[in-house]
Design a protein around this motif. Structure first.
Motif, short mmCIF file in Angstrom:
data_model
loop_
_atom_site.label_atom_id
_atom_site.label_comp_id
_atom_site.label_asym_id
_atom_site.label_seq_id
_atom_site.Cartn_x
_atom_site.Cartn_y
_atom_site.Cartn_z
N ILE A 92 0.88 -0.83 0.22
CA ILE A 92 0.06 -0.27 0.25
C ILE A 92 1.09 1.54 0.00
CG2 ILE A 92 -1.76 1.58 1.38
CD1 ILE A 92 -3.01 -0.71 2.64
N THR A 102 2.04 -0.78 -5.07
CA THR A 102 0.96 0.40 -6.15
C THR A 102 -0.64 0.26 -5.94
OG1 THR A 102 0.74 -2.01 -7.05
CG2 THR A 102 1.97 -0.60 -8.35
N ILE A 103 -0.52 -0.19 -4.42
CA ILE A 103 -2.04 0.56 -4.31
C ILE A 103 -2.17 1.86 -3.15
CG2 ILE A 103 -3.69 -0.37 -2.54
CD1 ILE A 103 -3.15 -3.35 -2.61
N GLN A 104 -2.85 2.78 -3.79
CA GLN A 104 -3.23 3.68 -3.20
C GLN A 104 -3.44 3.39 -2.31
OE1 GLN A 104 -0.53 6.40 -4.85
NE2 GLN A 104 -0.11 4.42 -5.77
N GLU A 107 -7.46 3.21 -2.72
CA GLU A 107 -8.29 1.78 -3.50
C GLU A 107 -8.28 0.64 -2.53
OE1 GLU A 107 -5.52 3.06 -7.97
OE2 GLU A 107 -4.72 2.22 -6.12
N ILE A 108 -7.84 1.51 -1.39
CA ILE A 108 -7.25 -0.19 -0.13
C ILE A 108 -8.47 -0.97 0.41
CG2 ILE A 108 -7.35 -0.13 2.26
CD1 ILE A 108 -5.69 2.02 2.71
N ALA A 111 -9.28 -2.68 -3.55
CA ALA A 111 -8.10 -3.58 -4.12
C ALA A 111 -7.82 -5.22 -3.21
CB ALA A 111 -6.88 -2.95 -4.09
N TYR A 120 -6.38 -11.91 -8.20
CA TYR A 120 -4.57 -11.39 -7.99
C TYR A 120 -4.14 -13.01 -8.93
CZ TYR A 120 -4.38 -14.71 -4.12
OH TYR A 120 -3.60 -15.24 -3.48
N GLU A 270 0.03 -8.91 -7.08
CA GLU A 270 -0.22 -7.68 -8.23
C GLU A 270 -1.80 -8.07 -8.71
OE1 GLU A 270 1.80 -8.35 -11.10
OE2 GLU A 270 3.94 -7.19 -10.72
N LEU A 271 -2.80 -6.46 -9.04
CA LEU A 271 -4.18 -6.93 -8.95
C LEU A 271 -3.80 -7.47 -10.48
CD1 LEU A 271 -5.15 -3.94 -7.71
CD2 LEU A 271 -5.55 -5.76 -7.07
N GLU A 274 -3.28 -5.00 -13.18
CA GLU A 274 -2.15 -3.75 -13.47
C GLU A 274 -1.42 -4.55 -14.28
OE1 GLU A 274 -0.25 -4.50 -9.37
OE2 GLU A 274 -1.56 -2.99 -8.21
#
Length: 292
Positions: A92, A102-104, A107-108, A111, A120, A270-271, A274
């Motif tokens: 995060i 990469t998770i803002q 977006e927690i 995601a 994922y 990774e999502l 992504e």
């Protein structure tokens, strides 16, 4: 699910905001939540005294996930806890660039919902393993690095010479401020800032990048990741610095440093939407032009 949470050991408003959102989500999902013992001390009283939160100092294979809250540097430190246990890592981002984290913050919930639903993919990242000649073997404790291993000058403005062998064959002696040996993951870090190439995470390569070389013909070199790299430093000072990601040790010039690909990987979560190419465009602003 048994989840470890790791972060920066200082108070940062954005980090605390992210942690609160993260904890609310994890408890809603009935996860077992373990905070790193020093990291939890930076949290508010409600988290610090919560009966629903436990702490850890080391990890074992019983953990299902490690969530790193911070920037890419935080993930590099988190890797020392995961080591060869195979625990997947989620990043995060409360830092700046964030190639790994990469998770803002906004977006927690979205995601992590995808991750908990199994939506994922895992990106396996190779690491570097370092060893030294026997008389210096006790100096290097955690002997692996996800991003890079760098040799650099200490206590001097003079350059050093880094004698370099690949699989026992002499390559060259770099006359420079230092030398970076980077993984694909680390190719977008220190190596990139010194003019090194960007390498896709799944490429089977490492990169040798000199730091401010005085022999101007010296250029970054991409090598297969099954190469054994042997390094020896000479200079006006009797010591030099070796960094393994964010960890730094001082070594004598009599030290022979041998670097190989580690026999384990780090699993980055990774999502599904992504991609590395999308991350490059976003983080490095490729294709951006203020005239257009």
């Amino acid at each position: 699910m048994k989840v470890a949470v790791y972060g920066q050991n200082y108070v940062k408003e954005t980090t605390q905001k992210a942690v609160q959102q993260l904890l609310n989500f994890l408890l809603l999902k009935n996860a077992e939540v373990f905070f790193e013992s020093e990291f939890i001390k930076t949290q508010n009283e409600a988290i610090l005294n919560s009966s629903e939160v436990q702490t850890f100092e080391t990890l074992d294979s019983s953990y299902d996930l490690l969530i790193s809250v911070g920037g890419d540097g935080t993930i590099l430190r988190a890797v020392t806890y995961v080591s060869d246990l195979g625990i997947p890592i989620v990043g995060i981002n409360t830092g700046r660039l964030g190639f790994l984290a990469t998770i803002q913050i906004d977006e927690i919930q979205t995601a992590l919902t995808e991750i908990f639903n199994g939506d994922y993919k895992i990106s396996e990242r190779s690491l570097l393993s370092v060893s030294t000649n026997p008389e210096h073997s006790d100096i290097v404790n955690t002997n692996f690095a996800l991003n890079e291993i760098a040799l650099s000058r200490k206590n001097t403005t003079s350059m050093i010479t880094v004698e370099t062998h690949l699989n026992g064959e002499y390559l060259t002696s770099y006359w420079a401020d230092g030398l970076i040996l980077s993984t694909p993951t680390g190719s977008t870090g220190y190596s990139l800032s010194c003019g090194g190439p960007v390498i896709a995470p799944d490429a089977k390569n490492f990169a040798l990048t000199p730091i401010a070389p005085h022999n101007l013909s010296a250029r970054p070199l991409v090598i297969p990741d099954n190469t054994t790299v042997t390094l020896r430093v000479n200079g006006r000072e009797d010591q030099f610095l070796m960094s393994l990601d964010s960890r730094i040790v001082t070594l004598a010039n009599t030290t022979i440093v041998t670097v190989k690909k580690a026999d384990f990987v780090v699993k980055m979560v990774e999502l599904l939407d992504e991609t590395f190419l999308a991350t490059l465009r976003k983080k490095l602003l490729w294709g951006e032009d203020r005239r257009n």
